[in-house]
Each structure stands twice: as C-alpha cells, then as structure tokens.
Design an enzyme around this catalytic site. Structure first.
Site, PDB file in Angstrom:
ATOM      1  N   HIS A 196       2.628   4.344   5.406  1.00  0.00           N
ATOM      2  CA  HIS A 196       2.339   5.291   6.487  1.00  0.00           C
ATOM      3  C   HIS A 196       2.885   4.666   7.769  1.00  0.00           C
ATOM      4  CE1 HIS A 196      -1.248   6.552   3.784  1.00  0.00           C
ATOM      5  NE2 HIS A 196      -0.155   7.231   3.473  1.00  0.00           N
ATOM      6  N   GLU A 250       1.030   3.379  10.983  1.00  0.00           N
ATOM      7  CA  GLU A 250       0.063   2.285  10.820  1.00  0.00           C
ATOM      8  C   GLU A 250       0.780   0.960  11.081  1.00  0.00           C
ATOM      9  OE1 GLU A 250      -1.649   3.083   6.961  1.00  0.00           O
ATOM     10  OE2 GLU A 250      -2.290   5.080   7.597  1.00  0.00           O
ATOM     11  N   HIS A 263      -2.462  -1.303   5.285  1.00  0.00           N
ATOM     12  CA  HIS A 263      -2.605  -0.007   5.958  1.00  0.00           C
ATOM     13  C   HIS A 263      -3.446  -0.129   7.218  1.00  0.00           C
ATOM     14  CE1 HIS A 263      -1.019   2.880   2.878  1.00  0.00           C
ATOM     15  NE2 HIS A 263      -1.196   1.819   2.110  1.00  0.00           N
ATOM     16  N   GLU A 290      -7.160  -2.361   4.819  1.00  0.00           N
ATOM     17  CA  GLU A 290      -7.167  -1.458   5.971  1.00  0.00           C
ATOM     18  C   GLU A 290      -7.622  -2.193   7.226  1.00  0.00           C
ATOM     19  OE1 GLU A 290      -6.260   1.713   5.953  1.00  0.00           O
ATOM     20  OE2 GLU A 290      -6.393   2.400   3.870  1.00  0.00           O
TER      21      GLU A 290
END
Length: 375
Positions: free
Chosen positions: A166, A169, A259, A335
């Site tokens: 992504h 990010e 991420h 994350e």
C-alpha cells in the site's frame, strides 16, 4: 497564496483559496480506484498568516475513523517533519496553522520519495554485502527491485521482508531503511550472527507506481496488491506476480510484510492463525517473536490489534496468509500507526519516519531469537 502538488507523491484538490482563513480542499482518490486518504501538497505565500485548511471530504474517505485524534504532518524543508493539530467533526477535517516561512509542505504522513528509494538501493549495494536483482516491471514500467543479503547457499534460512504494498503507508519503507542499516552494519553482532545462518530477501517498495502517483492503497491499475496473492496477473498486479514467483524459487522460512494502519494508534502484528496449516509450532514461534520485539523496542505492543481469524477462515489473497500457508512458516503483517503511538506519545512528532526506522532496526532482535527454530 499558491497551493501545488505536481511532484512525486503529491496529491490534493483545491476547492477554494480566496482567503488564508478559508482554504477549502478535497482529498483525491487513488488514480484508478475509489480509495481516498493520502494527501501531500505545498502551500506558498502564507508566512505568518493564520491559515485555516478545511478538508471537506474527510468523512467520505476510505478510513474516516483515521481522522479521529489525528494530527497532520508539516515540514519547511521536507527533511524535518512535525505535527499540526487537526479537528474532525465527522465530515470535515479542519487544520489551523501559522506557517513560519513562505513555503510549507503538508502530508498525511512523512513521505518517502522515489529518490530516497533509489538512494536506499544504492547505499545498500555500496555496503558490499548486498546484491540488487531486477524482478521485472510495474504496470507503468518502473523497476521492481529485490535486495539480496547473504551467501545464497541452499542451507541458508530464507528470510523475506516486503514493504509498501500500500504505497501511502510510507512508514513501511522507513522501517526497511532501519532494517537494512542494521543488517548491513559489519560491526553489529546480531547482524553478523544472522548472516551466518540466513539469506535475506528485501523488497523495499512493492508499489513504486502508486507511490509516485500519490495513491494510498493501490497500484496504477487500481489493484490492491495485498489482495492479489492467490492469483496475481501480469496485466493488473505484476508486482505481486514477480515477487511471488521469486519466493517459490527461493523458499521462505520467515516473512514480514510491513504496513501502516490508519485507525489504530499502536504498533502491532497480525499472524496466520486463520490458515489451514496453522499449528502449535507456529503459535509458539509467534509468541517468542512478539516477546523479543517488545523487549527490543517498547513502541511495540501485543494488546491492541486486529481481531484474530477463526481457524481455517483466513483470506489467502493476503500476502502474510498466502506465504504462511504455502511455506508453512512464521509470517507476520507488521502495522505502524499514521497517528501517534498511544502508549508512548510524542506531542511534537507523533509516530514518524525515524520511529519507524528504529522499529526496523529492532526487528533483527526477534529474528535472531527465533532463527534456530524456523525449520
């Protein structure tokens, strides 16, 4: 007064800018999809003016919860970034700021430019410990590069790290920079011990097209790459196709997919408890990895995160689940927040590039802790 975004990763739509106290903006969609959340633009001619910026469609973005307790990032030199308070009423995000110079940049998160990406590749190769391999082309014809660090012998453990599926990010590539800095440091004992046993395969940016286009979540064809791992195609997701093919060639003993999360103000991991092959061995490896990452960097925690998948219910189109199931290995999605880390808040900088970089450095410690148990 002037607003511009015609640069690498720039993205904003101007609605009205007739006065400093009523600058009206919209956050654009990704170039070929409905996702909208990333913005990055330059404001000129407003030094020492009380500016009010209104993001009119914040409530219609992909993750409206992401604006709650969020502070946007600002910089005068694109090197030093700081936080500016924002208020979200459920539809409009309002930011009040007095720039201290005639040129100021605002962004959803601290950017990681394509120029930085190319410099990172060059610095890694210059260490003498790393080889750059070309895996193929993106949808728009940009290079998909793999960094290989280690002896590449059959007996080596194979450790894979991917980032920025992504593209918005950007903390993910900051993480990779820190990870590589430590891994390629010949004076770091942990790194030397790891490279005696493992070869590392690192893709610092899985989505160069989306990164340059200023997309949050998709590539130039509108594909969410982290939903393409079951059946990637040359037409819409060549980035996943070539990386997956290389994994099938080398094998994988440990996988980290890096991420950023828009909503949760924490650093956390998601494992593979929902894949059919998940067993007690993998659970114990997960617990050990998480324990040593918490010891190595207290920004990491394991209390808050995503709900765990029920056994056998995992979506195998996600990278972590596909890799974990196909290679029966330890695999994590890591994350980091777009906001601040609520456990260790920093009023000036929030979560930022440097903290992401430090998390990347810290990740070598839990890898070392589990290295002898991966097979």
């Amino acid at each position: 007064m002037k607003i511009s975004s015609n640069f690498d990763a720039g993205s904003i739509e101007i609605v009205s800018m007739e006065s400093f106290d009523d600058i009206q903006l919209r956050i654009p969609h990704d170039n070929a999809s409905d996702f909208a959340q990333w913005f990055y633009f330059r404001l000129q001619g407003a030094a020492y003016q009380a500016c009010t910026l209104r993001f009119l469609n914040a409530g219609e973005c992909a993750y409206p919860e992401g604006w709650t307790d969020y502070e946007l990032m600002a910089s005068y030199d694109r090197i030093n970034w700081f936080r500016v308070p924002a208020h979200f009423d459920g539809q409009t995000m309002t930011v009040e700021h007095v720039p201290l110079a005639n040129s100021v940049y605002y962004a959803y998160f601290e950017p990681y430019s394509h120029e930085q990406h190319l410099n990172l590749l060059g610095q890694a190769q210059g260490s003498g410990l790393c080889q750059i391999h070309d895996l193929g082309f993106t949808v728009q014809g940009r290079d998909i590069n793999l960094l290989t660090i280690g002896h590449e012998v059959e007996s080596d453990l194979k450790i894979w790290v991917t980032a920025r599926q992504h593209p918005g990010e950007t903390m993910a590539e900051w993480f990779v920079e820190g990870f590589l800095n430590r891994l390629l440091d010949p004076l770091d004992a942990t790194s030397r011990a790891l490279l005696d046993k493992a070869t590392f395969y690192v893709v610092p940016n899985m989505n160069p097209d989306g990164s340059i286009l200023g997309n949050l979540r998709t590539n130039a064809a509108g594909a969410n790459l982290n939903r393409e791992w079951l059946a990637p195609s040359q037409e819409t997701s060549p980035e996943v196709l070539v990386v997956r093919n290389k994994m099938l060639e080398t094998g994988v003993d440990l996988f980290l997919d890096i991420h950023g999360d828009e909503k949760l103000p924490y650093v956390f991991v998601a494992g593979t408890e929902g894949v059919p092959s998940y067993d007690e061995r993998i659970r114990q490896l997960e617990d050990k990895f998480k324990h040593y990452l918490m010891v190595a960097n207290p920004d990491f925690q394991d209390e808050f995160g995503y709900d765990k998948d029920a056994p056998g219910s995992a979506n195998l189109s996600l990278a972590t689940n596909w890799v974990g199931e196909n290679f029966k290995c330890l695999a994590f999605t890591l994350e980091m927040p777009f906001k601040d880390n609520a456990n260790l808040p920093d009023d000036d900088y929030g979560w930022n590039g440097q903290r992401s970089l430090r998390m990347g450095e810290a990740a070598l410690t839990p890898i070392y802790a589990v290295i002898n148990e991966l097979r």
